[in-house]
Write a protein that holds these residues in place. Structure first.
Motif, short mmCIF file in Angstrom:
data_model
loop_
_atom_site.label_atom_id
_atom_site.label_comp_id
_atom_site.label_asym_id
_atom_site.label_seq_id
_atom_site.Cartn_x
_atom_site.Cartn_y
_atom_site.Cartn_z
N ARG A 83 -6.57 -14.36 -15.14
CA ARG A 83 -5.90 -13.07 -15.41
C ARG A 83 -6.60 -11.92 -14.67
N CYS A 84 -6.88 -12.14 -13.40
CA CYS A 84 -7.46 -11.08 -12.58
C CYS A 84 -6.38 -10.13 -12.09
N TYR A 85 -5.11 -10.59 -12.18
CA TYR A 85 -3.95 -9.79 -11.78
C TYR A 85 -3.87 -9.50 -10.29
N ALA A 86 -4.58 -10.29 -9.49
CA ALA A 86 -4.48 -10.13 -8.03
C ALA A 86 -3.04 -10.39 -7.59
N TYR A 140 0.82 -1.22 0.00
CA TYR A 140 0.00 0.00 0.00
C TYR A 140 0.85 1.27 0.00
N ASP A 194 0.95 3.26 -3.11
CA ASP A 194 -0.15 4.17 -3.45
C ASP A 194 0.16 5.61 -3.04
N ILE A 240 -3.24 -15.62 -2.27
CA ILE A 240 -4.50 -14.97 -2.62
C ILE A 240 -5.03 -15.37 -3.99
N ASN A 259 -1.05 -7.30 -8.32
CA ASN A 259 -1.44 -6.10 -7.57
C ASN A 259 -1.12 -6.17 -6.09
N ILE A 260 -0.99 -7.39 -5.56
CA ILE A 260 -0.66 -7.49 -4.13
C ILE A 260 0.85 -7.51 -3.92
N CYS A 282 -7.45 -5.15 -8.45
CA CYS A 282 -7.39 -6.34 -9.31
C CYS A 282 -8.82 -6.67 -9.75
N ALA A 283 -8.95 -7.67 -10.60
CA ALA A 283 -10.26 -7.98 -11.16
C ALA A 283 -10.89 -9.21 -10.52
#
Lengths: 321, 343
Positions: free
Chosen positions: A212-215, A63, A66, A271, A218-219, B237-238
């Protein structure tokens, strides 16, 4: 462990009251009793919601990205593994040391929410955690549940190399010892023992599940590019179609891209909604770095460190060609 | 048509026979992940799952779907539509997911008829199965659904012991029962047993709220500071949108193989991605996580009511379970009820 939560809250309240930070990033109880959720406390009153217990799985350091261009000072709670990300982000010039107050959380391992959900009454309120030998006792208003740590901790915690944060301004509680670490690379060795065709089949099956949610990206604290190459429309490095070829490109590119920056927090793996064992990819790279170049897990050093981008005359890999 | 029964030990034989004439789509376990897959037989079908990680929407609205192939050689544009899909039987979906298909019908079957979706919809017989063990994150009853009724399905099976009670809910369902009549018996008191099952499962729900007042409150909450607070922990994310059974946004792309031939396809897109609303000139009307998170929850809990007269959250709990940071729509519903809308 209730005392430690209390200590964390008091620390956060003091930081906020004395305006030493603009806000504190920690954990609050989650929407189900076996999870916590990242929580941003801006006032001493909000800091009252903070908790620290073996359900605090998320890495919060990500975070900080950000706010990397904002003129704010942030306090962030970090476990041993997460602390390596603080060092890495500083080495990557994504974080200034004087813009962050690191609240260190000595950690004896995080419980796997999926595993313990079957053991704990979803209606129960968890009141505390206690350690008893190899077990952790989850105390609830509907009775206590004793769980063997080897069975119920996150897999990553069984091979933990840093129970105590290597970088911290304030430490909550005393340094701790975890359970004896197992072979850090056992799973990688299993994959290495396969033939290339078998390995290909293994990853083909895993990547085919990817939505392909890209979690995972992104984490990830190592994924700190201003604009990710996978988001670029022109040139389009990665097709938007979900198929085996594109999914391979995504995962293998990402693994190589975070090589030397992946601090092995295992969050991508934890995750992933499709349970793709992403940590094995990163582990292979960490193992190679260790064996071929004598490079330790990134983020272990407080001084400037850039495992892949450095040049050393004493590089253990001979230039034989 | 009157209710029927189906012996549990006959289900595998029935599905094997179905697979011989239809494309059978049923839940299987891919490692630890339960998902719907097209199958050539009933081998591997799981019956004891609570719900799949991914909803069955992929079979009406695939993540990647060819729209047509094109050729532009010799100054001529030739467009070839994709091969039509086979008649299919979708077995084992849960009542919440049946409701999600009803919700998606409202999107794809309006003034503009989406032939890709509607073709698959028309060719699919839906056999739903009632829930007996809701997860702690399930909340279909809070949003107007029920774990044991599935209007919109063609058949609904409910486990009442050694047999399933089979409720025939449409003409398609009736045709199915007639075609495979040797597997179905007549109801003999199973309806009463279902009432007991219904009572038992209702008592198992941990999550119980209602949508009462939520939409009205959201009508005046567009600029509420709640969204900024909520969005801080979102990773962008999605995950929530891709596991959601009603999220239906897509992007259209061309794959051009040599400058003259190629295919046009559409693929899922997500309003949680930063580039989702980015214009060609660089302007982005939803520049930060706040606007994107707000959009998702307003779409589920307000815009859907405004546009279609029904909710686009069916209470399946998938986003609650899978969100990496536990940003839970159930919590949002509770929060919205509590916050002061006038702040």
């Amino acid at each position: 462990m209730r005392g430690l939560s209390e200590q964390l809250r008091n620390t956060a309240k003091e930081l906020l009251r004395e305006k030493k930070v603009d806000f504190v990033i920690g954990y609050a109880p989650g929407s189900v009793n076996v999870k916590t959720t990242p929580y941003f406390a801006f006032t001493p009153e909000e800091a009252e919601n903070l908790v620290w217990n073996p359900l605090c799985a998320n890495i919060l350091v990500t975070y900080l990205l950000d706010y990397r261009y904002d003129d704010v000072k942030v306090a962030v709670a970090v476990k041993g593994c997460d602390a390596r990300a603080i060092n890495r982000l500083i080495h990557d010039r994504q974080l200034k040391r004087d813009k962050v107050v690191v609240i260190g959380l000595p950690c004896r391992g995080i419980l796997d929410a999926d595993k313990i959900a079957a053991k704990i009454d979803p209606r129960a309120t968890i009141t505390d955690f206690e350690y008893a030998g190899d077990n952790i006792v989850v105390k609830t208003d509907k009775g206590d549940v004793s769980l063997n740590r080897k069975e119920y901790l996150l897999n990553k915690c069984l091979v933990c190399e840093d129970h105590n944060p290597i970088v911290a301004d304030i430490v909550i509680g005393e340094p701790v010892q975890g359970i004896a670490a197992e072979d850090n690379f056992a799973e990688v060795k299993q994959l290495e023992a396969l033939s290339p065709a078998e390995r290909d089949a293994y990853w083909e099956k895993q990547f085919n599940r990817c939505i392909r949610c890209y979690a995972c990206r992104n984490i990830c604290p190592a994924c700190n590019c201003k604009e990710c190459c996978f988001d670029q429309a022109e040139p389009q490095w990665l097709g938007k179609a979900n198929n085996s070829a594109e999914n391979h490109v995504f995962h293998l590119t990402r693994a190589m891209h975070v090589a030397g920056r992946c601090i092995d927090c295992g969050e991508c793996d934890r995750i992933c909604p499709m349970d793709i064992p992403l940590r094995k990819l990163n582990k292979k790279i960490l193992k190679d770095m260790k064996e071929l170049f004598g490079i330790d897990t990134p983020g272990k050093k407080t001084e400037d460190d850039n495992p892949i981008g450095s040049y050393r005359l004493d590089d253990p890999d001979e230039f034989n060609y | 048509m009157a209710n029927k029964t189906l012996k549990k030990d006959q289900v595998v034989s029935l599905l094997n026979k179905v697979a011989a004439t239809y494309q059978l789509i049923a839940p299987v376990a891919d490692d630890s992940v339960v998902m719907f897959k097209p199958l050539s037989s009933a081998e591997g079908v799981v019956f004891d799952y609570v719900n799949s990680v991914l909803p069955p929407k992929d079979y009406f609205f695939p993540q990647t779907e060819q729209m047509f192939k094109f050729s532009t050689r010799n100054n001529q544009i030739v467009i070839n539509p994709p091969d039509p899909v086979k008649e299919r039987v979708l077995f084992g979906i849960r009542p919440c997911d049946v409701q999600s298909i009803i919700a998606m019908d409202k999107v794809f079957d309006r003034e503009y008829k989406d032939t890709y979706y509607l073709d698959k919809r028309a060719k699919t017989t839906i056999i739903a199965v009632s829930c007996t063990e809701p997860l702690p994150t399930c909340f279909c009853t809070s949003v107007g659904g029920s774990p044991t009724s599935a209007p919109g399905a063609d058949l609904l099976l409910t486990d009442v012991g050694d047999v399933y009670l089979v409720e025939v809910l449409s003409e398609k369902g009736e045709a199915f029962v007639q075609k495979f009549s040797e597997f179905f018996g007549n109801e003999n008191g199973e309806g009463a047993k279902k009432a007991e099952v219904e009572k038992a499962v209702a008592a198992k729900f941990v999550r119980t709220t209602s949508l009462e007042g939520v939409k009205a409150k959201l009508d005046n909450m567009f600029e509420h500071p709640y969204w900024e607070r909520l969005a801080r922990k979102c990773l962008g994310c999605a995950c929530c949108t891709y596991v959601c059974p009603t999220c239906h946004c897509f992007d259209i792309c061309d794959f051009n193989s040599n400058g003259f031939e190629g295919e046009r396809f559409r693929c899922w897109d997500s309003c949680m991605f930063a580039d989702y609303t980015r214009m060609a000139g660089g302007h982005n009307p939803r520049p930060t996580k706040k606007e994107r998170v707000r959009n998702r929850f307003l779409h589920k809990l307000k815009y859907s009511w405004d546009r279609y007269g029904l909710g686009h959250c069916v209470g399946c709990g998938r986003c609650s379970r899978e969100c990496p940071v536990n940003l839970d729509i159930y919590t949002v519903i509770s929060d919205v009820k509590e916050v002061d809308a006038n702040v």
